[in-house]
Design a protein around this motif. Sequence first.
Motif, PDB file in Angstrom:
ATOM      1  N   ILE A 171      50.785  29.803  33.804  1.00  0.00           N
ATOM      2  CA  ILE A 171      49.715  30.784  33.957  1.00  0.00           C
ATOM      3  C   ILE A 171      50.335  32.143  33.681  1.00  0.00           C
ATOM      4  CG2 ILE A 171      47.966  31.736  35.490  1.00  0.00           C
ATOM      5  CD1 ILE A 171      48.160  29.158  37.126  1.00  0.00           C
ATOM      6  N   LEU A 172      49.880  32.802  32.624  1.00  0.00           N
ATOM      7  CA  LEU A 172      50.481  34.061  32.194  1.00  0.00           C
ATOM      8  C   LEU A 172      49.633  35.242  32.653  1.00  0.00           C
ATOM      9  CD1 LEU A 172      50.850  31.969  29.319  1.00  0.00           C
ATOM     10  CD2 LEU A 172      52.812  33.496  29.522  1.00  0.00           C
ATOM     11  N   ASN A 173      50.309  36.273  33.089  1.00  0.00           N
ATOM     12  CA  ASN A 173      49.609  37.422  33.672  1.00  0.00           C
ATOM     13  C   ASN A 173      48.999  38.308  32.596  1.00  0.00           C
ATOM     14  OD1 ASN A 173      48.645  39.200  35.557  1.00  0.00           O
ATOM     15  ND2 ASN A 173      50.584  40.281  35.825  1.00  0.00           N
ATOM     16  N   THR A 174      48.038  37.742  31.885  1.00  0.00           N
ATOM     17  CA  THR A 174      47.289  38.476  30.871  1.00  0.00           C
ATOM     18  C   THR A 174      45.918  37.824  30.740  1.00  0.00           C
ATOM     19  OG1 THR A 174      47.291  39.213  28.562  1.00  0.00           O
ATOM     20  CG2 THR A 174      48.206  37.054  28.993  1.00  0.00           C
ATOM     21  N   ALA A 175      44.929  38.589  30.292  1.00  0.00           N
ATOM     22  CA  ALA A 175      43.538  38.120  30.168  1.00  0.00           C
ATOM     23  C   ALA A 175      42.998  37.660  31.523  1.00  0.00           C
ATOM     24  CB  ALA A 175      43.420  36.997  29.132  1.00  0.00           C
ATOM     25  N   LYS A 176      43.258  38.457  32.550  1.00  0.00           N
ATOM     26  CA  LYS A 176      42.846  38.079  33.910  1.00  0.00           C
ATOM     27  C   LYS A 176      41.336  37.871  34.018  1.00  0.00           C
ATOM     28  CE  LYS A 176      42.653  41.278  37.043  1.00  0.00           C
ATOM     29  NZ  LYS A 176      43.024  42.310  38.038  1.00  0.00           N
ATOM     30  N   GLU A 177      40.560  38.756  33.405  1.00  0.00           N
ATOM     31  CA  GLU A 177      39.107  38.679  33.545  1.00  0.00           C
ATOM     32  C   GLU A 177      38.533  37.419  32.912  1.00  0.00           C
ATOM     33  OE1 GLU A 177      37.604  40.774  35.455  1.00  0.00           O
ATOM     34  OE2 GLU A 177      39.503  41.833  35.753  1.00  0.00           O
ATOM     35  N   GLU A 178      39.245  36.837  31.941  1.00  0.00           N
ATOM     36  CA  GLU A 178      38.778  35.619  31.277  1.00  0.00           C
ATOM     37  C   GLU A 178      39.311  34.356  31.940  1.00  0.00           C
ATOM     38  OE1 GLU A 178      40.183  38.216  29.253  1.00  0.00           O
ATOM     39  OE2 GLU A 178      38.124  38.972  29.181  1.00  0.00           O
ATOM     40  N   GLY A 179      40.184  34.508  32.945  1.00  0.00           N
ATOM     41  CA  GLY A 179      40.764  33.332  33.596  1.00  0.00           C
ATOM     42  C   GLY A 179      42.230  33.150  33.272  1.00  0.00           C
TER      43      GLY A 179
END
Length: 351
Positions: A171-179
């Motif tokens: 799980i990468l800390n990017t695109a948080k709003e998309e999941g």
Amino acid sequence: MLSFFEASLAELAVHRVGNKMLDEHYILSDHPLQLQDELLPKLLMQYFLSPFEKVQEVYHLSHSSGHLELNELYHFAKLFFEGEADFHYIGQQITKHLYESSNHPKIKAGEVYVAHFEQVQLEGEVIQALGIFKSETKETYLKVYPEQGGFKLDYEENAINIQKLDKGCLILNTAKEEGFNVLAIDQTNKQQEAVYWKDDFMQVRIRNDNFYQTGNLMQVCKNFVKEKLEENYEMERADRIDLLNRSMTYFKEKEVFEVDDFSNEVLGDPNAIALFKAYKSDFEEQHEIAIGNNFPISGKAVKKEAKGFKSVLKLDKNFHVYIHGKRDFVEKGFDEDKGMHFYKLYFEQES
């Protein structure tokens, strides 16, 4: 797609999870591992991350209700990345969630590794990652030791092969709003009991944004020119390079991909266009993805895929000719006296 050349293993915890349906339990460790040995972190990095180097699909965490916060992994990852919960607590909660998701009698028990990585690179972006891995398969290894002018042979049972990761997700800390952007691996089997990893535990859906669609479509174009056209047409190498160059020019200069516009502008020939559309459909079916016929082109994806569009004409071991355009300025012939092929290049000035 994933690079961990500069990555480091910041934290690691090991737990164990059994099969809930068989009345097996889970075991949670009290604290993270302290890795004192210098070689061990490198071996673990190889074990955990190497299998992801060839992974193409990027997922997003999701939930059937449409409310992303109800996805347990999303909830825990968000807490961790935002600094609202410590690493070990998050790892324990993830292990409990995996245990609750093990709802098939054939799911094997195994160790669960929860890892925090720093400096992981995905699509050119350097980010943190939370890794979850499960080892289910154990093997027996032989050991050979020198001893008093000879050798001693021993073995170790129930050991883990670091070349064979059973299950894993990043799980990468990017695109948080998309999941979040998520990579997933399940290499044990394709049986019904195995789908719990992605479907029940992770609840992921394939990412299908402009970057993903552009990258996949460019792979389709490249493979079509190199494989399908060669099967159906007698094409000179220079002609294939010219098609790749024209494809790349299209992606660099256009803002939107339109399949009919691309087909007419780059391919032109009706038979080749029909072959291309059929090849695209086969690619989508084979890889279980959907590539739109119209979508905005991602410049970042074009830059990433550009290195795969080779414009080099290799002639024996003597010459490499780089062809960037102007196919009409390249002629191929055969010299009867020397019994060899040749290329004739036209140019206005030498630089």
